[in-house]
Design an enzyme around this catalytic site. Structure first.
Site, PDB file in Angstrom:
ATOM      1  N   ASP A 192     -36.549  12.264  18.503  1.00 31.65           N
ATOM      2  CA  ASP A 192     -36.941  13.294  19.481  1.00 31.65           C
ATOM      3  C   ASP A 192     -35.786  13.700  20.396  1.00 31.65           C
ATOM      4  OD1 ASP A 192     -39.706  13.316  18.643  1.00 31.65           O
ATOM      5  OD2 ASP A 192     -39.908  11.397  19.680  1.00 31.65           O
ATOM      6  N   LYS A 219     -32.835  17.171  17.493  1.00 36.74           N
ATOM      7  CA  LYS A 219     -32.037  17.384  16.277  1.00 36.74           C
ATOM      8  C   LYS A 219     -32.426  18.676  15.575  1.00 36.74           C
ATOM      9  CE  LYS A 219     -33.385  13.498  14.541  1.00 36.74           C
ATOM     10  NZ  LYS A 219     -34.100  12.957  15.695  1.00 36.74           N
ATOM     11  N   GLY A 232     -40.495  14.494  12.528  1.00 36.39           N
ATOM     12  CA  GLY A 232     -41.009  15.832  12.839  1.00 36.39           C
ATOM     13  C   GLY A 232     -39.970  16.622  13.595  1.00 36.39           C
ATOM     14  N   HIS A 233     -39.830  17.864  13.233  1.00 34.75           N
ATOM     15  CA  HIS A 233     -38.898  18.736  13.932  1.00 34.75           C
ATOM     16  C   HIS A 233     -39.666  19.939  14.450  1.00 34.75           C
ATOM     17  CE1 HIS A 233     -35.310  16.770  12.777  1.00 34.75           C
ATOM     18  NE2 HIS A 233     -35.292  17.157  11.528  1.00 34.75           N
ATOM     19  N   GLN A 280     -35.315  10.739  12.963  1.00 37.14           N
ATOM     20  CA  GLN A 280     -35.372   9.596  13.915  1.00 37.14           C
ATOM     21  C   GLN A 280     -34.002   9.321  14.546  1.00 37.14           C
ATOM     22  OE1 GLN A 280     -36.839   8.048  10.565  1.00 37.14           O
ATOM     23  NE2 GLN A 280     -38.955   8.478  11.012  1.00 37.14           N
ATOM     24  N   THR A 290     -48.495  14.576  17.845  1.00 40.07           N
ATOM     25  CA  THR A 290     -49.833  14.551  17.252  1.00 40.07           C
ATOM     26  C   THR A 290     -50.852  13.900  18.186  1.00 40.07           C
ATOM     27  OG1 THR A 290     -48.892  12.739  15.960  1.00 40.07           O
ATOM     28  CG2 THR A 290     -49.491  14.724  14.756  1.00 40.07           C
ATOM     29  N   VAL A 336     -29.190  23.672  26.679  1.00 41.68           N
ATOM     30  CA  VAL A 336     -29.757  23.838  28.013  1.00 41.68           C
ATOM     31  C   VAL A 336     -31.134  24.513  27.982  1.00 41.68           C
ATOM     32  CG1 VAL A 336     -27.554  23.799  29.233  1.00 41.68           C
ATOM     33  CG2 VAL A 336     -28.393  25.967  28.304  1.00 41.68           C
TER      34      VAL A 336
HETATM   35  P1  GDP Z   1     -36.088  15.842  16.815  1.00 43.00           P
HETATM   36  O1  GDP Z   1     -37.171  14.865  16.586  1.00 43.00           O
HETATM   37  O2  GDP Z   1     -34.830  15.186  17.281  1.00 43.00           O
HETATM   38  O3  GDP Z   1     -35.840  16.769  15.668  1.00 43.00           O
HETATM   39  O4  GDP Z   1     -36.555  16.692  18.040  1.00 43.00           O
HETATM   40  P2  GDP Z   1     -36.990  18.208  18.044  1.00 43.00           P
HETATM   41  O5  GDP Z   1     -35.896  19.049  17.491  1.00 43.00           O
HETATM   42  O6  GDP Z   1     -38.339  18.331  17.454  1.00 43.00           O
HETATM   43  O7  GDP Z   1     -37.003  18.476  19.624  1.00 43.00           O
HETATM   44  C1  GDP Z   1     -37.955  17.941  20.470  1.00 43.00           C
HETATM   45  C2  GDP Z   1     -38.374  18.987  21.473  1.00 43.00           C
HETATM   46  O8  GDP Z   1     -37.320  19.272  22.382  1.00 43.00           O
HETATM   47  C3  GDP Z   1     -38.783  20.315  20.872  1.00 43.00           C
HETATM   48  O9  GDP Z   1     -39.946  20.750  21.522  1.00 43.00           O
HETATM   49  C4  GDP Z   1     -37.605  21.238  21.206  1.00 43.00           C
HETATM   50  O10 GDP Z   1     -38.004  22.596  21.334  1.00 43.00           O
HETATM   51  C5  GDP Z   1     -37.162  20.677  22.528  1.00 43.00           C
HETATM   52  N1  GDP Z   1     -35.756  20.913  22.891  1.00 43.00           N
HETATM   53  C6  GDP Z   1     -34.647  20.788  22.100  1.00 43.00           C
HETATM   54  N2  GDP Z   1     -33.527  21.021  22.833  1.00 43.00           N
HETATM   55  C7  GDP Z   1     -33.929  21.302  24.104  1.00 43.00           C
HETATM   56  C8  GDP Z   1     -33.243  21.600  25.333  1.00 43.00           C
HETATM   57  O11 GDP Z   1     -32.021  21.653  25.398  1.00 43.00           O
HETATM   58  N3  GDP Z   1     -34.020  21.792  26.443  1.00 43.00           N
HETATM   59  C9  GDP Z   1     -35.378  21.723  26.410  1.00 43.00           C
HETATM   60  N4  GDP Z   1     -36.045  21.925  27.548  1.00 43.00           N
HETATM   61  N5  GDP Z   1     -36.058  21.455  25.283  1.00 43.00           N
HETATM   62  C10 GDP Z   1     -35.349  21.233  24.141  1.00 43.00           C
END
Ligand code: GDP
Length: 430
Positions: A18, A21, A45-46, A228, A304, A420
């Site tokens: 989370d 990525k 999950g992305h 992860q 979820t 950001v």
């Molecule tokens: P992953 O599990 O590492 O792939 O995480 P995700 O890409 O699903 O990102 C988790 C959440 O963080 C998602 O809701 C993204 O939209 C959000 N997100 C990613 N980068 C940023 C950021 O720089 N700022 C904010 N506020 N949210 C972000």
């Protein structure tokens, strides 16, 4: 906003997942020829937001949203075919016809793996990562037991029958012995359903090792998408509070069947604070109004379950390990906006444990359980200028730049990407 790209780039998580990525991968995916997943399953999950359109993906690499790259599910991934078929339909409904290839050697999550996962969770109780009950640990275990079923088997009815009988009877005994209840599944039904899944997916199933190797030699650009994070790696993470696969870049070659001895660019995604779902000690965890605010602004709730995630300050002991084990060439620092307007930002630089100062992740669970964070407190940067992403790194508040330099200096890796905001354009490249 432009991205330069080497022939092979890998993007991996440096914390507990989370980290954001999906957004960073998405940023590079458009210029790649292949976007490849090399481990894990639909426990990942992305979330990618493109032009206000939100895509939630669990199995298909997030590069699929673009027309150009071919999405690859490597042999190191474990596949629930029903979930995959549903995800393909979801993408089609959203106007994306996925260009997808799936390794013929990837292992298949069977219904009895999911049933066993429930039993396993009861057995492990608090001494394991919170399971998603999707059959991930049992399918990886069956692979090592040599009881597993691979995607190619779903295309060969006789072999599938043989393997299913073996896998089914073994898991049935295990489940029924451990739970004391009868398994409510039959071989016949599973056989029929999974042959149908195989038929539906047959056009995607191929030897991805050969295709990737040939295309790599002809100069195609490949992006590896990690799921992860390093602390969840089954070897290098905080075992047994890990996932059941290797999340580190070392698994790229194994999980795809190509000797990618030269991954030129390895981007570690670091969230500016920590969040964690599930059990395990978490040295830099804190519980106060600031943590609540970070959770709310950063939307740190289970995707979820909706469960609030635990919040911690950035832990550089963890990042030091991520830099070393993954061979990071750079860091993408995400969710900086979530720390706006916090007066004092703490960063954990080491632990004290059993009267010793620890700067590297301990293998000892006792040492990790007893770890007390040693913090460096840095002043916050207030707000960010509006549309700061258009203005570049130099327009960032000097205190934020100091925070970035502090991290770079501690973990000896440059921060080249700053995120950001959740949208693709809310990104600064240095
Ligand atoms: P992953 O599990 O590492 O792939 O995480 P995700 O890409 O699903 O990102 C988790 C959440 O963080 C998602 O809701 C993204 O939209 C959000 N997100 C990613 N980068 C940023 C950021 O720089 N700022 C904010 N506020 N949210 C972000």
């Amino acid at each position: 906003m432009k991205s330069t790209q080497s022939q092979i780039t890998a993007i991996v998580g440096t914390q507990w997942g989370d980290e954001g990525k999906g957004k960073i991968t998405d940023f590079f995916a458009g210029t790649s020829d292949y976007v490849v997943r090399f481990h894990g399953g639909n426990n990942a999950g992305h979330t990618v937001i493109v032009d206000g359109n939100t895509f939630k993906l669990h199995l298909v690499p997030s590069g699929v949203i673009y027309g150009k790259p071919i999405s690859v599910i490597g042999n190191g991934v474990v596949i629930d075919p029903k979930v995959l078929i549903d995800e393909i339909s979801y993408l089609k409904r959203k106007g994306v016809d996925p260009k997808l290839i799936i390794s013929d050697r990837a292992h298949v999550i069977m219904p009895y793996h999911i049933a066993l996962d429930g039993v396993l969770s009861d057995h492990q109780q608090n001494l394991a990562a919170g399971s998603t009950n999707r059959g991930i640990a049992p399918v990886y275990a069956d692979k090592m037991f040599r009881n597993g079923i691979r995607m190619i088997d779903l295309l060969e009815p006789e072999v599938f029958r043989e393997k299913l009988e073996k896998g089914f009877s073994f898991n049935k005994k295990l489940i029924e012995t451990m739970s004391g209840e009868l398994l409510n599944q039959t071989i016949e039904e599973t056989y029929k359903t999974y042959l149908e899944y195989g038929e539906t997916l047959s056009k995607y199933i191929t030897d991805i090792s050969v295709e990737l190797f040939d295309e790599y030699k002809s100069g195609k650009k490949i992006l590896f998408e990690g799921a992860q994070g390093i602390s969840l790696d089954v070897d290098h993470g905080v075992y047994p509070f890990t996932t059941s696969s290797n999340t580190a870049t070392g698994h790229i070659s194994i999980g795809t069947g190509v000797n990618f001895h030269k991954v030129d660019r390895v981007i570690g995604v670091v969230k500016a604070y920590l969040s964690r779902v599930g059990e395990s000690p978490l040295p830099s965890e804190f519980l106060n109004a600031t943590a609540d605010r970070i959770r709310d602004v950063g939307k740190e709730y289970g995707t979820t379950t909706g469960r609030p995630r635990r919040i911690g300050w950035l832990d550089l002991v963890q990042i030091r390990q991520a830099v070393r084990v993954n061979g990071l060439t750079e860091i993408a620092l995400t969710k900086l906006d979530v720390l706006n307007n916090i007066n004092q930002i703490s960063v954990c630089v080491a632990y004290t444990s059993n009267n010793e100062t620890i700067k590297e992740m301990p293998a000892s669970l006792t040492a990790y359980r007893n770890a007390e964070p040693i913090y460096e407190d840095l002043p916050g940067w207030g707000d960010l200028p509006s549309s700061v992403w258009e203005k570049g790194y130099d327009a960032l508040p000097s205190k934020l730049q100091d925070y970035v330099s502090f991290i770079e200096n501690e973990v000896k890796c440059p921060v080249r990407i700053l995120s950001v905001g959740p949208q693709r354009h809310e990104t600064i490249i240095r």
